[in-house]
Design a protein around this motif. Structure first.
Motif, PDB file in Angstrom:
ATOM      1  N   UNK A   6       0.541  -0.978  -0.066  1.00 25.60           N
ATOM      2  CA  UNK A   6       0.271  -0.011  -0.011  1.00 25.60           C
ATOM      3  C   UNK A   6       0.840   1.308  -0.106  1.00 25.60           C
ATOM      4  N   UNK A   7      -0.024   2.727  -0.438  1.00 27.00           N
ATOM      5  CA  UNK A   7       1.199   3.816  -0.439  1.00 27.00           C
ATOM      6  C   UNK A   7       1.260   3.299   0.392  1.00 27.00           C
ATOM      7  N   UNK A   8       2.359   4.361   0.957  1.00 25.41           N
ATOM      8  CA  UNK A   8       2.246   5.207   2.814  1.00 25.41           C
ATOM      9  C   UNK A   8       1.868   6.143   2.184  1.00 25.41           C
ATOM     10  N   UNK A   9       1.845   7.272   3.926  1.00 24.01           N
ATOM     11  CA  UNK A   9       1.475   8.204   4.348  1.00 24.01           C
ATOM     12  C   UNK A   9       1.338   9.740   2.922  1.00 24.01           C
ATOM     13  N   UNK A  10       2.729   9.562   2.882  1.00 28.61           N
ATOM     14  CA  UNK A  10       3.173  11.007   2.242  1.00 28.61           C
ATOM     15  C   UNK A  10       3.021  10.723   0.544  1.00 28.61           C
ATOM     16  N   UNK A  11       2.734   9.815  -0.262  1.00 27.92           N
ATOM     17  CA  UNK A  11       2.264   9.774  -1.192  1.00 27.92           C
ATOM     18  C   UNK A  11       1.212  10.201  -2.213  1.00 27.92           C
ATOM     19  N   UNK A  12       0.450   9.890  -1.489  1.00 27.70           N
ATOM     20  CA  UNK A  12      -0.918  10.609  -1.891  1.00 27.70           C
ATOM     21  C   UNK A  12      -1.996  11.576  -1.514  1.00 27.70           C
ATOM     22  N   UNK A  13      -2.120  12.195  -1.806  1.00 24.74           N
ATOM     23  CA  UNK A  13      -2.806  13.212  -1.767  1.00 24.74           C
ATOM     24  C   UNK A  13      -2.632  14.482  -0.247  1.00 24.74           C
ATOM     25  N   UNK A  14      -3.398  14.542   0.196  1.00 23.73           N
ATOM     26  CA  UNK A  14      -3.164  15.611   0.738  1.00 23.73           C
ATOM     27  C   UNK A  14      -3.397  15.050   2.342  1.00 23.73           C
ATOM     28  N   UNK A  15      -3.407  15.624   3.427  1.00 24.35           N
ATOM     29  CA  UNK A  15      -3.208  14.597   4.923  1.00 24.35           C
ATOM     30  C   UNK A  15      -3.989  15.089   5.789  1.00 24.35           C
ATOM     31  N   UNK A  16      -5.235  14.325   5.750  1.00 24.53           N
ATOM     32  CA  UNK A  16      -6.098  14.584   6.978  1.00 24.53           C
ATOM     33  C   UNK A  16      -5.487  14.908   8.717  1.00 24.53           C
ATOM     34  N   UNK A  17      -5.995  15.586   8.810  1.00 23.99           N
ATOM     35  CA  UNK A  17      -5.739  16.227  10.910  1.00 23.99           C
ATOM     36  C   UNK A  17      -5.812  14.597  11.224  1.00 23.99           C
ATOM     37  N   UNK A  18      -6.674  13.362  10.608  1.00 22.16           N
ATOM     38  CA  UNK A  18      -6.733  12.426  11.972  1.00 22.16           C
ATOM     39  C   UNK A  18      -7.520  11.446  10.953  1.00 22.16           C
ATOM     40  N   UNK A  19      -6.578  10.235  11.023  1.00 22.37           N
ATOM     41  CA  UNK A  19      -7.257   9.061  10.226  1.00 22.37           C
ATOM     42  C   UNK A  19      -6.977   7.770  10.759  1.00 22.37           C
ATOM     43  N   UNK A  20      -8.532   7.446  11.001  1.00 24.07           N
ATOM     44  CA  UNK A  20      -9.345   6.111  11.863  1.00 24.07           C
ATOM     45  C   UNK A  20      -8.611   4.712  11.348  1.00 24.07           C
ATOM     46  N   UNK A  21      -8.192   3.907  12.175  1.00 23.28           N
ATOM     47  CA  UNK A  21      -7.999   2.646  10.986  1.00 23.28           C
ATOM     48  C   UNK A  21      -8.713   1.539  12.022  1.00 23.28           C
ATOM     49  N   UNK A  22      -9.376   0.703  10.916  1.00 20.66           N
ATOM     50  CA  UNK A  22     -10.802  -0.020  11.376  1.00 20.66           C
ATOM     51  C   UNK A  22     -10.378  -1.361  11.229  1.00 20.66           C
ATOM     52  N   UNK A  23      -9.385  -2.327  11.726  1.00 21.00           N
ATOM     53  CA  UNK A  23      -9.823  -3.625  11.263  1.00 21.00           C
ATOM     54  C   UNK A  23     -10.702  -4.415  11.028  1.00 21.00           C
ATOM     55  N   UNK A  24     -10.788  -5.199  10.133  1.00 21.82           N
ATOM     56  CA  UNK A  24     -12.059  -5.997   9.906  1.00 21.82           C
ATOM     57  C   UNK A  24     -11.935  -7.516   9.851  1.00 21.82           C
ATOM     58  N   UNK A  25     -12.868  -8.467  10.527  1.00 23.09           N
ATOM     59  CA  UNK A  25     -12.629  -9.476  10.076  1.00 23.09           C
ATOM     60  C   UNK A  25     -14.272 -10.348   9.884  1.00 23.09           C
ATOM     61  N   UNK A  26     -14.369 -10.413   8.806  1.00 23.85           N
ATOM     62  CA  UNK A  26     -16.296 -10.810   8.684  1.00 23.85           C
ATOM     63  C   UNK A  26     -16.937 -10.102  10.280  1.00 23.85           C
ATOM     64  N   UNK A  27     -16.791  -8.660   9.384  1.00 25.81           N
ATOM     65  CA  UNK A  27     -18.035  -8.317  10.087  1.00 25.81           C
ATOM     66  C   UNK A  27     -19.025  -7.542  10.223  1.00 25.81           C
ATOM     67  N   UNK A  28     -19.476  -8.665   9.415  1.00 23.41           N
ATOM     68  CA  UNK A  28     -20.984  -8.079   7.840  1.00 23.41           C
ATOM     69  C   UNK A  28     -22.134  -7.574   9.472  1.00 23.41           C
ATOM     70  N   UNK A  29     -22.643  -7.672  10.281  1.00 21.06           N
ATOM     71  CA  UNK A  29     -23.568  -7.613  11.582  1.00 21.06           C
ATOM     72  C   UNK A  29     -23.091  -7.063  11.980  1.00 21.06           C
ATOM     73  N   UNK A  30     -22.024  -5.951  12.526  1.00 28.42           N
ATOM     74  CA  UNK A  30     -21.600  -5.353  12.997  1.00 28.42           C
ATOM     75  C   UNK A  30     -20.957  -3.866  11.552  1.00 28.42           C
ATOM     76  N   UNK A  31     -20.862  -4.343  11.204  1.00 29.21           N
ATOM     77  CA  UNK A  31     -20.579  -3.206   9.955  1.00 29.21           C
ATOM     78  C   UNK A  31     -20.994  -2.060   9.821  1.00 29.21           C
ATOM     79  N   UNK A  32     -23.026  -2.015   9.405  1.00 27.49           N
ATOM     80  CA  UNK A  32     -23.787  -0.812   9.430  1.00 27.49           C
ATOM     81  C   UNK A  32     -24.003   0.153  10.322  1.00 27.49           C
ATOM     82  N   UNK A  33     -24.229  -1.456  12.200  1.00 24.23           N
ATOM     83  CA  UNK A  33     -24.020  -0.270  13.013  1.00 24.23           C
ATOM     84  C   UNK A  33     -22.803   0.684  13.203  1.00 24.23           C
TER      85      UNK A  33
END
Ligand code: UDP
Ligand code: MG
Length: 338
Positions: A6-33
């Motif tokens: 994956x390209x790292x932070x500096x490679x693409x586009x402007x940097x936002x103030x905040x990034x929220x990283x969310x790992x998801x494994x088989x989370x179809x039930x919870x994702x909409x919530x």
């Protein structure tokens, strides 16, 4: 396979103030919530943000749902791993992809309340620290088994690693760009982030929160993954087990000398050789000890071997930010369009 990094932070586009990283494994039930609850919190922050959803090779409808949410949530970005790489690896992938000045990692199952992100963000800005740890003030919603194993895990790691890791710190934390750059620069692949980040020793503070129950679906952490995490933690942060092997051998050696003296004395006194039972017991005991030591050594040799191979802990299949350049493989497309 150049698509895998994956390209790292500096490679693409402007940097936002905040990034929220969310790992998801088989989370179809919870994702909409999750989206329903997370989006208002972030929209209300008055800071530009991005959400990096790392789909850890889900086999359910998670990728389909993510594609749907991508359409009307411009701040969402989806990074899909080719195969299930595990919670820690998924977070690592997200940290490398993140572009924000501040980066939060949070579980998808709403056990970590999204509202706390606002507290963490403000705490970081006001107190001028690099890391804000989310500390669970109440774990009563976790199962007794989970609480006890987690308690034992943190006690053990505190002793072994001599690190000041908070008893109830999980992987809910806010980090500065400098912290994330430092983590990304580490050569080790199987990072246990909840230990790696404290090891850096950057200025930090804590924000307490109540750990809720999983909003939907089931835990994606079977016992086997918990054991893997513990083994990675112990071998990654402590040489104590190796020293244990040395101590065992010292003790074994002392016992062997005492036995020799005993044999010599009984020989001189014309005593008969003692029964075979004790011999068998001793042989068995020492074989077990040797196997134990070999096993411990093997763990470290294995780690060294892995580190030497520099084998990645995950492979990226797809990144919505680069969707035009980076076509999903046929297999991924199949999943997405199913
Ligand atoms: N997770 C992941 N890969 C895995 C296992 C879990 O990305 O192989 C994610 C999962 O989707 C969730 C987070 O890691 O967002 C924590 O998992 P879970 O809530 O199942 O763990 P628990 O809270 O039961 O310890
Ligand atoms: Mg959970």
């Amino acid at each position: 396979m150049e698509v895998d990094t994956p390209l790292s932070s500096t490679d693409i586009g402007p940097s936002p103030a905040l990034t929220v990283v969310v790992p998801m494994y088989n989370e179809e039930d919870v994702l909409p919530l999750f989206v329903d609850r997370m989006r208002p919190v972030l929209d209300g922050l008055q800071a530009d943000y991005e959400v990096v959803a790392v789909d850890d090779g889900s086999k359910d409808a998670t990728p389909v749902l993510l594609q749907r949410f991508l359409r009307d949530w411009p701040q969402l970005r989806v990074v899909r791993l080719r195969a299930n790489a595990g919670h820690q690896a998924a977070i690592s992938a997200g940290l490398l992809a993140a572009r924000g000045e501040w980066i939060v990692t949070i579980d998808a199952d709403l056990q970590d309340p999204p509202e706390t992100i606002a507290d963490m963000y403000h705490a970081a800005l006001e107190q001028d620290v690099d890391v804000v740890y989310g500390v669970r003030t109440d774990r009563s919603t976790d199962s007794a088994f989970k609480r006890h194993t987690a308690g034992a895990f943190y006690r053990l790691m505190r002793r072994l690693s001599k690190l000041d890791i908070s008893h109830d710190a999980g992987d809910f934390r806010l980090m500065s760009r400098a912290t994330v750059d430092a983590v990304n620069a580490l050569p080790e692949n199987n990072r246990v982030l909840r230990l790696v980040v404290p090891t850096l020793g950057f200025p930090s503070t804590t924000v307490g929160y109540r750990r809720d129950e999983r909003a939907a679906g089931e835990s994606k952490y079977p016992l086997s993954k918990m054991i893997r995490l513990s083994v990675d933690s112990v071998t990654g942060f402590s040489l104590a087990p190796l020293r244990l092997a040395s101590w065992f051998s010292v003790i074994g050696f002392a016992v062997a000398i005492l036995l020799m003296i005993y044999v010599v004395i009984s020989k001189i006194n014309g005593g008969v050789a003692s029964g075979w039972a004790s011999t068998v017991v001793i042989v068995a005991a020492f074989s077990a000890l040797q196997l134990l030591c070999l096993g411990i050594l093997g763990e470290y040799v294995g780690r060294t071997y892995n580190a030497m191979q520099q084998r990645p802990a995950y492979y990226v299949a797809y990144d919505s930010l680069r969707a035009t350049e980076l076509q999903p493989t046929d297999e991924d497309r199949h999943v997405v369009e199913r």
